[in-house]
Design an enzyme around this catalytic site. Structure first.
Site, PDB file in Angstrom:
ATOM      1  N   GLU A   1      -0.276  -9.225  -1.149  1.00  0.00           N
ATOM      2  CA  GLU A   1      -1.814  -9.703  -1.076  1.00  0.00           C
ATOM      3  C   GLU A   1      -2.412  -9.898  -2.401  1.00  0.00           C
ATOM      4  O   GLU A   1      -3.336 -10.484  -2.798  1.00  0.00           O
ATOM      5  CB  GLU A   1      -2.287  -8.804  -0.214  1.00  0.00           C
ATOM      6  CG  GLU A   1      -2.035  -9.058   1.427  1.00  0.00           C
ATOM      7  CD  GLU A   1      -2.369  -7.722   2.449  1.00  0.00           C
ATOM      8  OE1 GLU A   1      -2.166  -6.764   2.101  1.00  0.00           O
ATOM      9  OE2 GLU A   1      -2.996  -8.176   3.197  1.00  0.00           O
TER      10      GLU A   1
ATOM     11  N   ALA B   1       0.788  -1.266   0.001  1.00  0.00           N
ATOM     12  CA  ALA B   1      -0.087  -0.053   0.050  1.00  0.00           C
ATOM     13  C   ALA B   1       0.859   1.289  -0.097  1.00  0.00           C
ATOM     14  O   ALA B   1       2.108   1.079   0.318  1.00  0.00           O
ATOM     15  CB  ALA B   1      -1.076   0.008   1.367  1.00  0.00           C
TER      16      ALA B   1
ATOM     17  N   GLU C   1       3.993  -5.376   6.953  1.00  0.00           N
ATOM     18  CA  GLU C   1       3.048  -4.258   7.626  1.00  0.00           C
ATOM     19  C   GLU C   1       3.479  -4.279   9.267  1.00  0.00           C
ATOM     20  O   GLU C   1       3.295  -3.164   9.830  1.00  0.00           O
ATOM     21  CB  GLU C   1       1.600  -4.843   7.526  1.00  0.00           C
ATOM     22  CG  GLU C   1       1.085  -4.575   6.194  1.00  0.00           C
ATOM     23  CD  GLU C   1       1.211  -5.687   5.277  1.00  0.00           C
ATOM     24  OE1 GLU C   1       2.229  -6.487   5.722  1.00  0.00           O
ATOM     25  OE2 GLU C   1       0.815  -5.814   4.316  1.00  0.00           O
TER      26      GLU C   1
HETATM   27  N1  CAA Z   1       4.369   3.666   0.290  1.00  0.00           N
HETATM   28  C1  CAA Z   1       5.013   4.795  -0.058  1.00  0.00           C
HETATM   29  N2  CAA Z   1       6.358   5.017  -0.374  1.00  0.00           N
HETATM   30  C2  CAA Z   1       7.307   4.012  -0.319  1.00  0.00           C
HETATM   31  C3  CAA Z   1       6.828   2.768   0.028  1.00  0.00           C
HETATM   32  C4  CAA Z   1       5.171   2.717   0.341  1.00  0.00           C
HETATM   33  N3  CAA Z   1       4.919   1.196   0.544  1.00  0.00           N
HETATM   34  N4  CAA Z   1       7.775   1.859   0.041  1.00  0.00           N
HETATM   35  C5  CAA Z   1       8.877   2.632  -0.294  1.00  0.00           C
HETATM   36  N5  CAA Z   1       8.479   3.972  -0.384  1.00  0.00           N
HETATM   37  C6  CAA Z   1       9.250   5.022  -0.764  1.00  0.00           C
HETATM   38  C7  CAA Z   1      10.373   5.378   0.116  1.00  0.00           C
HETATM   39  O1  CAA Z   1       9.868   6.303   1.189  1.00  0.00           O
HETATM   40  C8  CAA Z   1      11.358   6.200  -0.631  1.00  0.00           C
HETATM   41  O2  CAA Z   1      11.136   7.274  -0.861  1.00  0.00           O
HETATM   42  P1  CAA Z   1      12.089   8.563  -1.098  1.00  0.00           P
HETATM   43  O3  CAA Z   1      13.000   8.024  -2.477  1.00  0.00           O
HETATM   44  O4  CAA Z   1      11.306   9.841  -1.162  1.00  0.00           O
HETATM   45  O5  CAA Z   1      12.781   8.606   0.235  1.00  0.00           O
HETATM   46  C9  CAA Z   1      11.510   5.307  -2.129  1.00  0.00           C
HETATM   47  O6  CAA Z   1      10.021   4.587  -2.156  1.00  0.00           O
HETATM   48  C10 CAA Z   1      12.370   4.368  -2.154  1.00  0.00           C
HETATM   49  O7  CAA Z   1      12.256   3.337  -1.106  1.00  0.00           O
HETATM   50  P2  CAA Z   1      13.507   2.954  -0.611  1.00  0.00           P
HETATM   51  O8  CAA Z   1      14.731   3.924  -0.144  1.00  0.00           O
HETATM   52  O9  CAA Z   1      13.221   1.998   0.774  1.00  0.00           O
HETATM   53  O10 CAA Z   1      14.162   1.927  -1.702  1.00  0.00           O
HETATM   54  P3  CAA Z   1      14.968   0.587  -1.407  1.00  0.00           P
HETATM   55  O11 CAA Z   1      15.144   0.010  -2.983  1.00  0.00           O
HETATM   56  O12 CAA Z   1      16.070   0.575  -0.383  1.00  0.00           O
HETATM   57  O13 CAA Z   1      13.951  -0.560  -0.852  1.00  0.00           O
HETATM   58  C11 CAA Z   1      11.712  -1.441  -0.422  1.00  0.00           C
HETATM   59  C12 CAA Z   1      12.720  -0.898  -1.456  1.00  0.00           C
HETATM   60  C13 CAA Z   1      12.261  -2.757  -0.190  1.00  0.00           C
HETATM   61  C14 CAA Z   1      10.543  -1.657  -1.398  1.00  0.00           C
HETATM   62  C15 CAA Z   1      11.401  -0.873   0.670  1.00  0.00           C
HETATM   63  O14 CAA Z   1      11.158   0.568   0.306  1.00  0.00           O
HETATM   64  C16 CAA Z   1      10.293  -1.182   1.549  1.00  0.00           C
HETATM   65  O15 CAA Z   1      10.609  -2.043   2.240  1.00  0.00           O
HETATM   66  N6  CAA Z   1       9.072  -0.550   1.523  1.00  0.00           N
HETATM   67  C17 CAA Z   1       8.126  -0.853   2.478  1.00  0.00           C
HETATM   68  C18 CAA Z   1       7.196  -2.268   2.136  1.00  0.00           C
HETATM   69  C19 CAA Z   1       6.215  -2.135   3.121  1.00  0.00           C
HETATM   70  O16 CAA Z   1       6.163  -1.720   4.454  1.00  0.00           O
HETATM   71  N7  CAA Z   1       5.157  -2.461   2.653  1.00  0.00           N
HETATM   72  C20 CAA Z   1       3.832  -2.634   3.257  1.00  0.00           C
HETATM   73  C21 CAA Z   1       3.060  -1.739   2.982  1.00  0.00           C
HETATM   74  S1  CAA Z   1       1.580  -1.502   4.202  1.00  0.00           S
HETATM   75  C22 CAA Z   1       0.293  -2.423   3.336  1.00  0.00           C
HETATM   76  O17 CAA Z   1       0.738  -2.914   2.225  1.00  0.00           O
HETATM   77  C23 CAA Z   1      -0.731  -2.650   4.093  1.00  0.00           C
HETATM   78  C24 CAA Z   1      -1.740  -3.532   3.270  1.00  0.00           C
HETATM   79  O18 CAA Z   1      -1.650  -4.549   3.852  1.00  0.00           O
HETATM   80  C25 CAA Z   1      -2.421  -3.190   2.336  1.00  0.00           C
END
Ligand code: CAA
Ligand code: NAI
Length: 732
Positions: free
Chosen positions: A126, A84, A146
């Site tokens: 998901e 998300a 999450e």
């Molecule tokens: N939403 C919004 N922005 C996100 C994001 C997300 N889920 N994941 C990453 N970003 C953004 C970061 O803030 C970053 O932004 P900036 O460049 O402005 O700083 C950019 O994307 C790149 O992210 P990283 O610097 O972390 O890049 P990376 O290559 O090192 O890692 C990644 C990539 C492994 C995807 C890592 O970003 C990550 O782990 N993201 C979060 C994943 C997560 O927690 N997902 C669950 C979301 S909640 C959900 O999905 C609820 C549900 O059940 C519906």
């Protein structure tokens, strides 16, 4: 409208207007009889509103498209879908909601295949679980992280994963949030195939072809019967995660949501999961953990190093092979750097080498280093020497000799003589003036503080201390070293104790006052444990060694302000030779070799004596009052640290305290916590305490300004999209 590949109008794109600005799109492309839907929302294909709207439209298009016999969902760029869009969680949820989009995918009458590359995380996995089949390319990872955001999977993850992979796997993956590789995911039943193709589109197309050709029946994960399970596994899992979570709610909620899958229908389970998700999404714990997530990524975004390249970093020198020097050398060696370590004599070199060997041996045991890598370290990467001339070719030097300004100055004079032009000269000092150290060299622009934490090969925090004349590319090199050594680097300015130790000194002083005025070290520790710290401040002192603080107090005695309250109980303990864990006695008494002690009753007698001498009538404080006073001291000093520009932003303080001082991440750091409590409440507490001790409790001007203008620390962080601390202060 169906668009054939190769035609001028190759892609049909669904652009949607939304009530708020949200980028991203999903394209629909027919490749023969297979529809390819590509999610494109750089950088990580987060499922923002526009993407959910596009997906809904694409799925509808697919259902109506007689030429399409199967569909493949892929992500553009480096990942499939990372979940998300976390930024949207602050706003009210807007339709179409992700669970509904996923239901729509699963309800399709024709096969839908998820082709995963990079990562499929959270809502991304998901979506894949809602598809009828899943194929992964080599190197990809899947997970439901999450929990780290203080929430649970909110789009069926807790209900579909146990149906596909079993309860054991779900209980392993969801409360930990740890992603797994495609091979493990295939074994667990999460993926149907690990493709040999590196390209996800090719992998998805090939899988779709075989499904079409073989007429494979659709497999809807919601329709799979849940496996039989002994309810005891949930009780055990809950007990285990509760212990580890130290007050964080989401890991426990993850277990509860998975348990629901074992007790009720899929539809009811989905409803319950959604209810829990929505509740957690508006919790303070989620706000704190989302703040920590974005702060992690903001730490190295500094205007002064934007676009500035770091200097070369292949080999480093370390001066001093004691506690810190040996730890820093270990960390550097384990991350591929060559290290030349300088000590005063061969005996000291031998001790340093033994400490490094003990550290690397531990890493080998834990599987963090291979035996071959360890061998290479000692045969090739580590040079031990008593001759400073051996440093003539290193790219960066970290000095970690005794905490004595004269010794440090002598070392830097020598470094100035022997190091090559452009070498970065860093000091690991905890408190001393980096400007004064830089001033003894002819190249102050190359001098910086790199403040590691003990044990240096394990602790995550690195304060990058920028002195008045430090050049921007030297700062960039400090951050680069942090990256190479897998540390969390925070920019700090020069003052006594920089960000972390300066704030620590203040809240430790507040704790001592609480002890003498009202309480006991054990009660203060208990309150902080209940708050979520892994250890209370007095147990930490026992671990670090009480002699260290004693030496500092003696050093500072001549310059102590007479208005400052001074507490003697710690000195009296030291006079008895109680230095904490290393002597078996401090605030706690430690059985031979034990790391956890029992309260030392003699400490209370010493405190009582001090009260008598100072004619203090101890008055009982409730635990909530102890916490409020302790946190008020921490926040007040932290606000001063931001006000003076020692920390650029409140978020830099928060991450320092989380990574270096055990502040519970799920509370987001002291500034985030203060915002939640309310800055006015904190300020009132400070003013109340000032009635008793006006010297110690001088409110930070920044805090007063924020309260006066109704603003928060979060506002300061946000105001610094340009990361300019000064601007934020001016406007505060
Ligand atoms: N939403 C919004 N922005 C996100 C994001 C997300 N889920 N994941 C990453 N970003 C953004 C970061 O803030 C970053 O932004 P900036 O460049 O402005 O700083 C950019 O994307 C790149 O992210 P990283 O610097 O972390 O890049 P990376 O290559 O090192 O890692 C990644 C990539 C492994 C995807 C890592 O970003 C990550 O782990 N993201 C979060 C994943 C997560 O927690 N997902 C669950 C979301 S909640 C959900 O999905 C609820 C549900 O059940 C519906
Ligand atoms: P230590 O006493 O364990 O080690 C210092 C080492 O430096 C000794 O082995 C000594 O032989 C060597 N040394 C002294 N003068 C030298 C010289 N001129 N040339 C080469 N080697 C010399 O001290 P520790 O704890 O490792 O601290 C080192 C520095 O790191 C200090 O500035 C300290 O404030 C800082 N620091 C310490 C932390 C800790 O938890 N111990 C945490 C963070 C920083």
């Amino acid at each position: 409208m169906i668009v054939r590949r190769g035609s001028a109008l190759c892609l049909r794109e669904f652009r949607v207007s939304s009530s708020f600005k949200s980028s991203g799109r999903v394209s629909y492309e027919l490749r023969g009889d297979i529809a390819v839907m590509t999610v494109s929302n750089a950088p990580v294909n987060a499922l923002s509103l526009a993407i959910r709207q596009d997906l809904t439209a694409c799925i509808k298009q697919f259902e109506e498209d007689d030429a399409a016999k199967a569909a493949v969902i892929v992500g553009e760029g480096k990942v499939f879908i990372a979940g998300a869009d976390i930024r949207e969680f602050k706003r009210p949820a807007t339709e179409p909601h992700l669970p509904d989009v996923i239901d729509q995918i699963e309800s399709c009458s024709k096969p839908v295949i998820a082709a995963i590359h990079g990562v499929a995380l959270g809502g991304g996995l998901e979506v894949a679980l809602g598809c009828h089949f899943r194929v992964g390319v080599p190197g990809a990872k899947v997970g439901l992280p999450e929990v780290h955001l203080g929430i649970i999977p909110g789009a069926g993850g807790t209900q579909r994963l146990p149906r596909l992979a079993g309860f054991e796997k779900a209980l392993e993956m969801i409360p930990s949030g740890a992603p797994i590789g495609v091979e493990a995911a295939k074994t667990a039943g999460i993926l149907d195939e690990v493709s040999e193709e590196a390209d996800a589109v090719a992998a998805g197309l090939a899988f779709a072809r075989s499904v079409i050709d073989n007429g494979t029946a659709l497999r809807r994960s919601s329709e799979i019967a849940v496996p039989a399970v002994d309810p005891k596994v949930f009780a055990d899992a809950k007990a285990a995660v509760t212990r580890r979570a130290r007050g964080q709610r989401s890991p426990v909620a993850c277990v509860e949501a998975i348990e629901i899958a074992s007790q009720t229908s899929f539809a009811d389970g989905m409803a319950k999961e959604r209810e829990m998700f929505m509740e957690l999404k508006t919790s303070a714990q989620h706000r704190a953990l989302a703040h920590a997530f974005f702060s992690d990524r903001a730490l190295s975004k500094l205007p002064e190093i934007e676009g500035i390249a770091a200097r070369q970093l292949k080999s480093i020198g370390v001066i001093g092979g004691g506690t810190m020097g040996a730890g820093i050398a270990t960390g550097a060696l384990m991350n591929g750097l060559s290290v030349t370590l300088i000590e005063r004599d061969d005996d000291a070199l031998g001790r340093a080498k033994a400490t490094i060997a003990k550290n690397t041996g531990g890493a080998v045991k834990k599987g963090k280093l291979s035996a071959e890598q360890e061998q290479r370290i000692f045969e090739e990467a580590l040079v031990l020497s008593t001759d400073y001339a051996s440093l003539s070719d290193v790219d960066l030097v970290v000095e970690a000799v005794f905490e004595d300004i004269e010794v440090k100055k002598q070392v830097f004079e020598k470094l100035d003589e022997v190091c090559k032009d452009g070498a970065v000269l860093a000091t690991n000092t905890s408190y001393l003036d980096v400007n004064a150290i830089a001033a003894v060299t002819k190249r102050p622009q190359d001098v910086i503080g790199l403040h590691f934490f003990s044990p240096a090969h394990i602790m995550k925090l690195l304060e990058v201390v920028v002195a008045d004349k430090t050049a921007p590319d030297v700062i960039a090199t400090g951050f680069q070293l942090g990256k190479i050594m897998r540390k969390v680097a925070v920019r700090a300015g020069v003052c006594d104790g920089f960000i972390g130790n300066r704030i620590l000194a203040t809240y430790r002083a507040a704790a001592d006052a609480i002890v003498v005025d009202a309480s006991s070290p054990f009660e203060v520790d208990e309150v902080m444990l209940e708050f979520g710290f892994p250890m209370g401040p007095y147990a930490v002192s026992d671990l670090a060694g009480l002699d260290i603080g004693w030496a500092t107090r003696k050093r500072k005695a001549p310059t102590r302000d007479p208005h400052e309250r001074y507490f003697t109980f710690a000195d009296r303990m030291c006079e008895q030779g109680w230095f904490g864990q290393k002597t078996g006695k401090g605030y706690y008494v430690y059985e031979e070799g034990a790391r956890k002690g029992v309260p030392n009753p003699a400490v209370l007698e010493i405190v009582t004596e001090e009260r008598k001498e100072k004619q203090i009538n101890a008055k009982k404080l409730e635990k909530t009052q102890i916490l409020a006073r302790y946190m008020a001291a921490m926040v007040n000093e932290a606000a001063k640290v931001v006000e003076e520009g020692i920390a650029l932003r409140p978020l830099d303080v928060d991450m320092t305290l989380i990574y270096g001082y055990g502040f519970p991440r799920w509370r987001g750091g002291p500034m985030q916590y203060a915002d939640e409590v309310g800055l006015e409440t904190i300020l009132n507490n400070i003013k109340e305490n000032a009635k008793e001790d006006a010297y110690f409790w001088q409110p930070a001007k920044l805090l007063e300004q924020l309260v006066a203008t109704g603003r928060t620390f979060a506002d300061l962080n946000a105001a610094q999209g340009n990361n300019s601390a000064t601007k934020a202060h001016e406007s505060a």
